[in-house]
Enzyme design. Sequence first.
Site, PDB file in Angstrom:
ATOM      1  CG  ASP A  92      -1.939  -1.118   1.032  1.00 35.83           C
ATOM      2  OD1 ASP A  92      -1.765  -1.946   0.497  1.00 35.83           O
ATOM      3  OD2 ASP A  92      -2.870  -0.660   1.995  1.00 35.83           O
ATOM      4  CE  LYS A 154      -5.079   1.944   2.694  1.00 34.64           C
ATOM      5  NZ  LYS A 154      -3.686   1.391   3.651  1.00 34.64           N
ATOM      6  CE  LYS A 182      -6.566  -1.347   3.090  1.00 38.09           C
ATOM      7  NZ  LYS A 182      -5.134  -1.769   3.405  1.00 38.09           N
TER       8      LYS A 182
END
Length: 223
Positions: A92, A154, A182
């Site tokens: 991430d 995300k 996400k």
Amino acid sequence: MTSNQLAQYIDHTALTAEKNEQDISTLCNEAIEHGFYSVCINSGYIPLAKEKLAGSNVKICTVVGFPLGANLTSVKAFETQEAIKAGANEIDMVINVGWIKSQKWDAVKQDIQAVFNACNGTPLKVILETCLLTKDEIVKACEICKEIGVAFVKTSTGFNKGGATVEDVALMKQTVGNIGVKASGGVRDTETALAMIKAGATRIGASAGIAIISGTQDTQSTY
């Protein structure tokens, strides 16, 4: 949706600075017990998590350029390579928000591309920090991510002034199509998690995973 199905959406998260080895061990044990998709941890704890999760299906997710995203691109790429070498299954990364605000879109793209290349097939999620972006900036960032071919976009680090919103998740999903979305930051109960999923989220980042799947409210979690 059953609690077991909901658990598979969750990256069980512990990213704050004060987390110690016992905290990470507990996180891993909880992830195994409840069937969470992954643990999301800082890279210094990857070896410990790898040991604790051995023999389970729980993935190890780690963060790069976290939480500001303002590192040199070369540093992000190196950090990614080292994390994967240590045992990370997913990355991430934080987008460079300052470059977005400077309209340096080519640099933003090159930054993500460098980390994507360093991943060499390991799934990459790009954290946009949506609370700092305009709707147009969210769309543009998502379009770049889709063009590169990342696994997920995300919403948030959980370390800024705001987290995931249903509106932003829906906008991101509308823009990226088949790419994962996400939702992270402020998702602390079942109702919120299900609202994010309905809006298009395919993964939930949360430190309140147990509360989310058990239908209780978690007032202590920070992420």
